[in-house]
Enzyme design. Structure first.
Site, PDB file in Angstrom:
ATOM      1  N   ASP A 301       0.800  -1.222   0.000  1.00 32.17           N
ATOM      2  CA  ASP A 301       0.000   0.000   0.000  1.00 32.17           C
ATOM      3  C   ASP A 301       0.837   1.278   0.000  1.00 32.17           C
ATOM      4  O   ASP A 301       0.298   2.362   0.220  1.00 32.17           O
ATOM      5  CB  ASP A 301      -0.945   0.016   1.201  1.00 32.17           C
ATOM      6  CG  ASP A 301      -0.208  -0.030   2.537  1.00 32.17           C
ATOM      7  OD1 ASP A 301       1.000  -0.365   2.540  1.00 32.17           O
ATOM      8  OD2 ASP A 301      -0.836   0.265   3.575  1.00 32.17           O
ATOM      9  N   GLY A 328      11.343   7.974 -26.120  1.00 33.84           N
ATOM     10  CA  GLY A 328      11.565   7.614 -27.512  1.00 33.84           C
ATOM     11  C   GLY A 328      12.401   6.354 -27.637  1.00 33.84           C
ATOM     12  O   GLY A 328      11.971   5.264 -27.282  1.00 33.84           O
ATOM     13  N   TRP A 330      14.823   3.711 -30.129  1.00 36.62           N
ATOM     14  CA  TRP A 330      14.655   3.076 -31.440  1.00 36.62           C
ATOM     15  C   TRP A 330      13.215   2.637 -31.680  1.00 36.62           C
ATOM     16  O   TRP A 330      12.631   2.883 -32.736  1.00 36.62           O
ATOM     17  CB  TRP A 330      15.595   1.878 -31.542  1.00 36.62           C
ATOM     18  CG  TRP A 330      15.512   1.148 -32.847  1.00 36.62           C
ATOM     19  CD1 TRP A 330      14.903  -0.044 -33.089  1.00 36.62           C
ATOM     20  CD2 TRP A 330      16.067   1.568 -34.113  1.00 36.62           C
ATOM     21  NE1 TRP A 330      15.036  -0.407 -34.412  1.00 36.62           N
ATOM     22  CE2 TRP A 330      15.752   0.567 -35.065  1.00 36.62           C
ATOM     23  CE3 TRP A 330      16.798   2.679 -34.520  1.00 36.62           C
ATOM     24  CZ2 TRP A 330      16.140   0.650 -36.397  1.00 36.62           C
ATOM     25  CZ3 TRP A 330      17.183   2.761 -35.848  1.00 36.62           C
ATOM     26  CH2 TRP A 330      16.859   1.762 -36.774  1.00 36.62           C
ATOM     27  N   GLU A 371      14.881   8.978 -32.971  1.00 36.36           N
ATOM     28  CA  GLU A 371      15.690   8.259 -33.956  1.00 36.36           C
ATOM     29  C   GLU A 371      14.848   7.990 -35.221  1.00 36.36           C
ATOM     30  O   GLU A 371      14.213   6.959 -35.325  1.00 36.36           O
ATOM     31  CB  GLU A 371      16.193   6.949 -33.360  1.00 36.36           C
ATOM     32  CG  GLU A 371      17.020   7.164 -32.092  1.00 36.36           C
ATOM     33  CD  GLU A 371      17.548   5.866 -31.493  1.00 36.36           C
ATOM     34  OE1 GLU A 371      17.647   4.842 -32.218  1.00 36.36           O
ATOM     35  OE2 GLU A 371      17.855   5.860 -30.301  1.00 36.36           O
ATOM     36  N   TYR A 372      14.823   8.970 -36.228  1.00 37.33           N
ATOM     37  CA  TYR A 372      15.618  10.182 -36.324  1.00 37.33           C
ATOM     38  C   TYR A 372      14.767  11.270 -36.936  1.00 37.33           C
ATOM     39  O   TYR A 372      13.920  10.997 -37.799  1.00 37.33           O
ATOM     40  CB  TYR A 372      16.849   9.950 -37.185  1.00 37.33           C
ATOM     41  CG  TYR A 372      17.752   8.876 -36.648  1.00 37.33           C
ATOM     42  CD1 TYR A 372      18.714   9.185 -35.683  1.00 37.33           C
ATOM     43  CD2 TYR A 372      17.631   7.570 -37.087  1.00 37.33           C
ATOM     44  CE1 TYR A 372      19.559   8.202 -35.184  1.00 37.33           C
ATOM     45  CE2 TYR A 372      18.463   6.578 -36.580  1.00 37.33           C
ATOM     46  CZ  TYR A 372      19.418   6.892 -35.621  1.00 37.33           C
ATOM     47  OH  TYR A 372      20.228   5.919 -35.098  1.00 37.33           O
ATOM     48  N   MET A 437      25.322   9.491 -30.352  1.00 34.79           N
ATOM     49  CA  MET A 437      25.320   8.017 -30.316  1.00 34.79           C
ATOM     50  C   MET A 437      26.431   7.448 -31.211  1.00 34.79           C
ATOM     51  O   MET A 437      26.186   6.891 -32.287  1.00 34.79           O
ATOM     52  CB  MET A 437      23.943   7.494 -30.703  1.00 34.79           C
ATOM     53  CG  MET A 437      22.874   7.869 -29.676  1.00 34.79           C
ATOM     54  SD  MET A 437      21.222   7.207 -30.025  1.00 34.79           S
ATOM     55  CE  MET A 437      20.694   8.281 -31.355  1.00 34.79           C
ATOM     56  N   THR A 438      27.641   7.574 -30.720  1.00 33.90           N
ATOM     57  CA  THR A 438      28.831   7.168 -31.471  1.00 33.90           C
ATOM     58  C   THR A 438      29.104   5.674 -31.296  1.00 33.90           C
ATOM     59  O   THR A 438      30.177   5.259 -30.832  1.00 33.90           O
ATOM     60  CB  THR A 438      30.039   8.016 -31.043  1.00 33.90           C
ATOM     61  OG1 THR A 438      30.081   8.093 -29.606  1.00 33.90           O
ATOM     62  CG2 THR A 438      29.939   9.424 -31.597  1.00 33.90           C
ATOM     63  N   TYR A 439      28.132   4.888 -31.655  1.00 34.09           N
ATOM     64  CA  TYR A 439      28.232   3.427 -31.643  1.00 34.09           C
ATOM     65  C   TYR A 439      27.234   2.899 -32.656  1.00 34.09           C
ATOM     66  O   TYR A 439      26.468   3.664 -33.243  1.00 34.09           O
ATOM     67  CB  TYR A 439      27.986   2.855 -30.244  1.00 34.09           C
ATOM     68  CG  TYR A 439      26.839   3.499 -29.482  1.00 34.09           C
ATOM     69  CD1 TYR A 439      25.513   3.265 -29.819  1.00 34.09           C
ATOM     70  CD2 TYR A 439      27.096   4.360 -28.426  1.00 34.09           C
ATOM     71  CE1 TYR A 439      24.469   3.854 -29.134  1.00 34.09           C
ATOM     72  CE2 TYR A 439      26.056   4.963 -27.723  1.00 34.09           C
ATOM     73  CZ  TYR A 439      24.752   4.706 -28.080  1.00 34.09           C
ATOM     74  OH  TYR A 439      23.713   5.301 -27.399  1.00 34.09           O
ATOM     75  N   ASP A 440      27.259   1.600 -32.888  1.00 32.73           N
ATOM     76  CA  ASP A 440      26.379   0.976 -33.892  1.00 32.73           C
ATOM     77  C   ASP A 440      26.606   1.532 -35.300  1.00 32.73           C
ATOM     78  O   ASP A 440      25.680   1.558 -36.116  1.00 32.73           O
ATOM     79  CB  ASP A 440      24.900   1.135 -33.507  1.00 32.73           C
ATOM     80  CG  ASP A 440      24.519   0.315 -32.294  1.00 32.73           C
ATOM     81  OD1 ASP A 440      25.318  -0.558 -31.898  1.00 32.73           O
ATOM     82  OD2 ASP A 440      23.449   0.552 -31.720  1.00 32.73           O
TER      83      ASP A 440
END
Length: 597
Positions: A301, A328, A330, A371-372, A437-440
């Site tokens: 409760d 948000g 992906w 994105e994006y 987003m400095t990856y993928d």
């Protein structure tokens, strides 16, 4: 009007003096944003027998009113308000409490409080006991690297002041009987905001004092571009399920002592508005004692459970950490295009959700992970190049200067790529920083390869696509007018991999995605560290080949090197996706911390 009042009069008449004497009610403003506030009433059974229903009455001064409410039926006659229990919370056992809340407008406070016909302080004949007034604004003195002394003018009350609650960042840290308190154990070079709430002899609380912000001495670690260094990690709401990664793990890994900010991912964007992502994970799931930051199990409760309550407990232990709610991502970026058609309505919906009185103290701002804009991700957006700027401008206008507003953005610096599709330079005026987003950059969505590091710091001979690296992304954002001190470098706490690979070095062919625990082609660093140790580096990122599987990922050594690069570029700091990919002792988060210090 008379039809509304008759049942109330009948109900008050049925309340016996003994029942009234055994029931109290207290009010507190849970948040205050100038034109409005969040209010919360707590009804307590102080008697020896259960009550089976309750009716609370109070008056507001002209210009103050109740808007939406929850967990009670609230009605109004002029400036007089009546709240009655709903079906499930009418029975209150001895010593138990129930709480209901509402959103209000105006600056006033309740007076003339009655509970079941009697005084809200439990007296059977005394008319309503007014809550205390606001204490004076705290004054800071003796500010050091780790502490501060606060003093304030005493509050007034018609029956006397019992004590004061001292709140830091909206969370109570102490209760004192005199108007002074010395806080300790703080972090050097850090901002802390304090307010004080008075409690009268009936345990009623009044409005909070005005806030004072204190900056502790020492510290350093700021970047030359201005603003303290940011070390931010994403916490995913779904991580509490299959991954069994709870907020408590941020503490036990040692990462809580090494970060400055957390992005809570994700809220949804639907119909052009901010909405809840996973209500059960966010504020309903009951955590056991061993899962909880405080070591105390949730009750069925209590007003707030779930990740939000765990984050509240984390902030109580680590008051320097700021938390943003990220919307948000992906999967849930599809609603941003509609939001861009009415930015003011979108911003209003987000503010109302983030500042909901049930959890307003948990969050210090909002992050938009679109994105994006005007480009394709999971879906394609055609809202136009100006949409990101107009959306962030409206969000900043609504959230104001005292809340953080940030955005996660593309790192695609290729010619006519995603970075050229929206006005990232113009929009940067409205954010505290961008999470770049400095990856993928590369992965097994190109099933046949070529193999390449998914997070290259720089270009290198044979890189599959020009502009797909961190250095080019940061450089391009700077040329678009984004200040260096509004850029965070992104680090992935996971690897991307292919299978069917025969070549050890990057550039080999493949047959598909390497097997992963949760997703093909993706694996946590904590797993890869053991199952496929790195054998080399390329463009500042580690890689490894194990059998026919080829992986790229960051290690503590490559993270340290990337942090040195970020400092040389005068960036604001770095962020990572996400906590659960790290080892149990948080070695990647530690590398981010040490590399930026």
């Amino acid at each position: 009007m008379s039809a509304l009042l008759l049942p109330l009069a009948a109900m008050v008449g049925l309340a016996s003096p003994a029942q009234a004497a055994g029931t109290t009610a207290t009010f507190v403003k849970t948040s205050d944003w100038g034109s409005g506030f969040g209010g919360s009433w707590t009804v307590k059974n102080t008697g020896t027998a259960a009550i089976t229903s309750w009716t609370l009455e109070w008056d507001f001064p002209a210009g103050t009113a109740v808007g939406s409410s929850w967990d009670a039926v609230v009605t109004r006659t002029g400036d007089h308000y009546t709240a009655k229990n709903v079906g499930w919370n009418g029975t209150v056992g001895p010593g138990a409490t129930v709480t209901f809340g509402f959103n209000g407008t105006g600056p006033g406070n309740p007076t003339g409080c009655k509970i079941n016909g009697g005084s809200c302080d439990g007296g059977p004949t005394t008319p309503g006991d007014n809550p205390p007034g606001a204490p004076g604004t705290p004054v800071a003195s003796n500010v050091t690297d780790t502490g501060v002394t606060l003093t304030w003018a005493a509050a007034t009350d018609d029956h006397g002041i019992k004590n004061y609650d001292v709140l830091r960042g909206g969370s109570r840290i102490a209760t004192v009987t005199t108007p002074t308190y010395t806080d300790s154990g703080l972090v050097a070079g850090t901002d802390y905001t304090y307010t004080v709430v008075a409690r009268d002899t009936a345990d009623q609380t009044g409005p909070a004092s005005a806030a004072v912000t204190v900056h502790t001495t020492g510290g350093g670690g700021g970047n030359p571009g201005g603003g303290s260094t940011v070390k931010l990690g994403y916490f995913t709401e779904w991580g509490i399920y299959g991954r069994n990664y709870n907020v408590k793990n941020i503490v036990t890994s040692g990462s809580a002592a090494k970060i400055t900010h957390i992005n809570y991912a994700f809220g949804n964007v639907q119909g052009g508005k901010c909405t809840i992502g996973d209500a059960y994970a966010d504020y309903d799931k009951a955590f056991t004692a061993d899962q909880s930051v405080s070591g105390v199990a949730d009750n069925w409760d209590q007003p707030l459970r779930g990740n939000f309550n765990q984050l509240r407990q984390l902030k109580a232990k680590y008051p320097n950490i700021k938390i943003l709610w990220s919307f948000g991502g992906w999967t849930w970026s599809g609603g941003f295009g509609q939001a861009a058609a009415n930015p003011a309505a979108f911003a209003e919906s987000c503010y109302n959700l983030v500042e909901d009185p049930r959890w307003a103290d948990v969050f210090d701002g909002i992050d938009l992970d679109w994105e994006y804009p005007n480009a394709c991700g999971l879906t394609c957006d055609t809202s136009g190049a100006a949409s990101l700027k107009t959306l962030l401008a409206a969000t900043r206008a609504k959230f104001g200067a005292n809340n953080l507003v940030t955005a996660a953005i593309t790192a695609d610096a290729s010619g006519a790529g995603k970075m050229d599709a929206a006005d990232y330079g113009g929009a940067s005026a409205y954010v505290d920083w961008y999470n770049v987003m400095t990856y993928d950059f590369f992965g097994a969505w190109d099933a046949k390869g070529p193999t390449a590091p998914h997070s290259p710091l720089t270009s290198y001979p044979g890189i599959p696509k020009d502009g797909f690296n961190s250095a080019d992304a940061i450089a391009k954002l700077k040329t678009k007018g984004v200040p260096a001190n509004k850029l965070l470098l992104g680090i992935g706490f996971y690897g991307r991999g292919w299978t069917g690979v025969t070549q050890d070095t990057p550039g080999g062919t493949a047959t598909g995605a390497a097997p992963g625990t949760y997703e093909a082609g993706n694996e946590d660093y904590k797993v890869l560290k053991v199952s496929c140790p790195s054998t080399g580096t390329v463009a500042g990122t580690a890689y490894a080949k194990c059998g026919t599987n080829w992986w790229s990922y960051d290690t503590p050594a490559t993270v340290n090197a990337k942090m040195s690069w970020a400092k040389a570029q005068n960036l604001r700091g770095a962020f990572f996706w996400e906590f659960s990919g790290d080892t149990a002792n948080g070695e990647l988060a530690a590398a981010v911390h040490s590399g930026l210090s």
